[in-house]
Write an enzyme that holds these catalytic residues in place. Structure first.
Site, short mmCIF file in Angstrom:
data_model
loop_
_atom_site.label_atom_id
_atom_site.label_comp_id
_atom_site.label_asym_id
_atom_site.label_seq_id
_atom_site.Cartn_x
_atom_site.Cartn_y
_atom_site.Cartn_z
N ASP A 131 2.33 1.74 -3.38
CA ASP A 131 1.27 2.17 -4.30
C ASP A 131 0.95 3.65 -4.10
O ASP A 131 0.79 4.39 -5.07
CB ASP A 131 0.03 1.31 -4.06
CG ASP A 131 -1.12 1.72 -4.98
OD1 ASP A 131 -0.94 1.68 -6.21
OD2 ASP A 131 -2.19 2.07 -4.44
N HIS A 141 0.83 -1.20 0.00
CA HIS A 141 0.00 0.00 0.00
C HIS A 141 0.87 1.26 0.00
O HIS A 141 0.60 2.21 -0.74
CB HIS A 141 -0.92 -0.01 1.22
CG HIS A 141 -1.79 1.19 1.33
ND1 HIS A 141 -2.74 1.53 0.40
CD2 HIS A 141 -1.85 2.16 2.29
CE1 HIS A 141 -3.34 2.65 0.77
NE2 HIS A 141 -2.82 3.05 1.91
#
Length: 105
Positions: free
Chosen positions: A79, A76
């Site tokens: 990202d 995450h």
């Protein structure tokens, strides 16, 4: 090196704050406030660099042979960093377009 979760949270926090500033910069440019928009981009970039510093810690640790846990939180964080970088590039283009339109009309 700090716990990888701590590093991931630093990356997420920096990228989220920077992306918010980039969005604000676009809105300022849409209003014709180009100097303020540039200042907001610059401010966002300073915050985004903090995320890069955290990321560099991980890369350095990995290069030194440390095992880096690649869990969903780290995915995450990666990202979010990439999304923010992409949004910054788009913001630059949108602001330039707003500027050209303002000069034309």
């Amino acid at each position: 090196m700090a716990d990888t979760q701590q590093v991931a949270f630093r990356m997420i926090a920096a990228s989220g704050a920077a992306r918010g500033m980039y969005v604000e910069a676009v809105h300022l440019a849409e209003e014709g406030k180009f100097d303020e928009a540039q200042a907001k981009l610059d401010e966002g970039e300073k915050v985004y660099v903090e995320g890069h510093k955290a990321h560099a810690e991980l890369l350095t640790a990995m290069a030194n042979g440390e095992q880096i846990v690649m869990d969903i939180l780290m995915v995450h964080a990666e990202d979010q960093m990439m999304a923010t970088e992409t949004y910054r590039m788009c913001a630059d283009e949108i602001i330039a377009l707003c500027h050209r339109l303002a000069e034309k009309y």
